[in-house]
Design an enzyme around this catalytic site. Structure first.
Site, PDB file in Angstrom:
ATOM      1  N   ARG A  18     -50.636  83.009 -79.566  1.00  0.00           N
ATOM      2  CA  ARG A  18     -49.589  82.769 -80.574  1.00  0.00           C
ATOM      3  C   ARG A  18     -49.836  81.435 -81.280  1.00  0.00           C
ATOM      4  NH1 ARG A  18     -44.448  82.909 -77.353  1.00  0.00           N
ATOM      5  NH2 ARG A  18     -45.563  84.035 -75.735  1.00  0.00           N
ATOM      6  N   ALA A  82     -45.963  69.687 -73.447  1.00  0.00           N
ATOM      7  CA  ALA A  82     -44.646  69.134 -73.768  1.00  0.00           C
ATOM      8  C   ALA A  82     -44.206  68.039 -72.797  1.00  0.00           C
ATOM      9  CB  ALA A  82     -43.615  70.257 -73.801  1.00  0.00           C
ATOM     10  N   ASP A  92     -45.996  57.238 -64.683  1.00  0.00           N
ATOM     11  CA  ASP A  92     -46.110  56.494 -63.423  1.00  0.00           C
ATOM     12  C   ASP A  92     -47.311  56.956 -62.599  1.00  0.00           C
ATOM     13  OD1 ASP A  92     -43.843  55.085 -64.083  1.00  0.00           O
ATOM     14  OD2 ASP A  92     -42.501  56.186 -62.739  1.00  0.00           O
ATOM     15  N   ILE A 106     -54.307  69.014 -79.045  1.00  0.00           N
ATOM     16  CA  ILE A 106     -55.037  69.887 -79.972  1.00  0.00           C
ATOM     17  C   ILE A 106     -54.531  69.661 -81.393  1.00  0.00           C
ATOM     18  CG2 ILE A 106     -55.466  72.311 -80.587  1.00  0.00           C
ATOM     19  CD1 ILE A 106     -55.009  72.899 -77.501  1.00  0.00           C
TER      20      ILE A 106
HETATM   21  O1  CA2 Z   1     -51.178  69.773 -79.515  1.00  0.00           O
HETATM   22  C1  CA2 Z   1     -51.183  69.825 -78.277  1.00  0.00           C
HETATM   23  O2  CA2 Z   1     -52.200  69.965 -77.599  1.00  0.00           O
HETATM   24  C2  CA2 Z   1     -49.846  69.781 -77.520  1.00  0.00           C
HETATM   25  O3  CA2 Z   1     -50.031  68.998 -76.336  1.00  0.00           O
HETATM   26  C3  CA2 Z   1     -49.513  71.222 -77.168  1.00  0.00           C
HETATM   27  C4  CA2 Z   1     -48.135  71.388 -76.514  1.00  0.00           C
HETATM   28  C5  CA2 Z   1     -47.061  70.672 -77.321  1.00  0.00           C
HETATM   29  O4  CA2 Z   1     -45.826  70.732 -76.636  1.00  0.00           O
HETATM   30  C6  CA2 Z   1     -47.415  69.227 -77.600  1.00  0.00           C
HETATM   31  O5  CA2 Z   1     -46.397  68.659 -78.402  1.00  0.00           O
HETATM   32  C7  CA2 Z   1     -48.740  69.137 -78.331  1.00  0.00           C
HETATM   33  C8  CA2 Z   1     -47.753  72.863 -76.421  1.00  0.00           C
HETATM   34  C9  CA2 Z   1     -48.745  73.740 -75.743  1.00  0.00           C
HETATM   35  C10 CA2 Z   1     -48.300  75.164 -75.870  1.00  0.00           C
HETATM   36  O6  CA2 Z   1     -49.322  75.899 -76.475  1.00  0.00           O
HETATM   37  C11 CA2 Z   1     -49.055  77.153 -76.950  1.00  0.00           C
HETATM   38  C12 CA2 Z   1     -50.115  77.842 -77.462  1.00  0.00           C
HETATM   39  C13 CA2 Z   1     -49.914  79.103 -77.970  1.00  0.00           C
HETATM   40  C14 CA2 Z   1     -48.663  79.681 -77.955  1.00  0.00           C
HETATM   41  C15 CA2 Z   1     -47.591  78.974 -77.446  1.00  0.00           C
HETATM   42  C16 CA2 Z   1     -47.792  77.696 -76.924  1.00  0.00           C
END
Ligand code: CA2
Length: 147
Positions: A18, A82, A92, A106
């Site tokens: 997604r 997140a 910590d 990413i």
């Molecule tokens: O940009 C990144 O790598 C994040 O760490 C990804 C997290 C987000 O909460 C950060 O703010 C930024 C989310 C990962 C969830 O990835 C998904 C991938 C496909 C579908 C749903 C979630």
């Protein structure tokens, strides 16, 4: 040969299923392959993990601190998902473990919602990378090898 530990936090197992406009089309298995290639290039062994549980990340960071102290680990690349924006416990853990940590995202979190602009990881991290897509993982491994 030293190890690069790549830790992925919550929901990153959904990568490629997604939100391709934000995270691209690569799956987490694709990212692991990309990391394995980058590690081979840098003469590092790869240890690649994902969990949806904050405490598991804490335990893995402690383990990483011990491995780095014993000379077997180059450092950690951490995409805490997140938890980046919520977790004092991870802040910590990085400090407490004394482990070299590159924070990785990413997406460019600073070009997204305001709640993604603050990171509890950044003040404890050696370096921060965001917005290079999944290729950022290979760039972070190269950077870790340089450190
Ligand atoms: O940009 C990144 O790598 C994040 O760490 C990804 C997290 C987000 O909460 C950060 O703010 C930024 C989310 C990962 C969830 O990835 C998904 C991938 C496909 C579908 C749903 C979630």
């Amino acid at each position: 040969m030293k190890t690069a530990l790549v830790l992925n936090g919550p929901n990153l197992n959904l990568l490629g299923t997604r939100e391709p406009a934000v995270y691209g089309h690569a799956t987490l298995a694709d990212v692991e392959k990309l990391c394995a290639q980058a590690c081979a290039k840098q003469g590092l062994t790869l240890d690649f993990r994902q969990t949806n549980h904050e405490g598991v990340l804490v335990d893995w960071l402690h383990e990483a601190g011990r491995a780095q102290a014993s000379g077997t680990l180059a450092g950690v690349i951490l995409n805490a998902g997140a938890y980046t924006h919520t977790s004092v416990a991870l802040h910590d853990a990085i400090k407490g473990a004394g482990v070299t940590c590159i924070e990785l995202h990413i997406s460019n979190v600073h070009a997204r919602e305001a709640f993604r602009h603050h990171s509890y990881i950044s003040p404890a991290a050696k370096a921060v990378m965001a917005g290079f897509g999944v290729k950022g993982y290979a760039l972070a491994i190269a950077a870790l090898a340089e450190m």
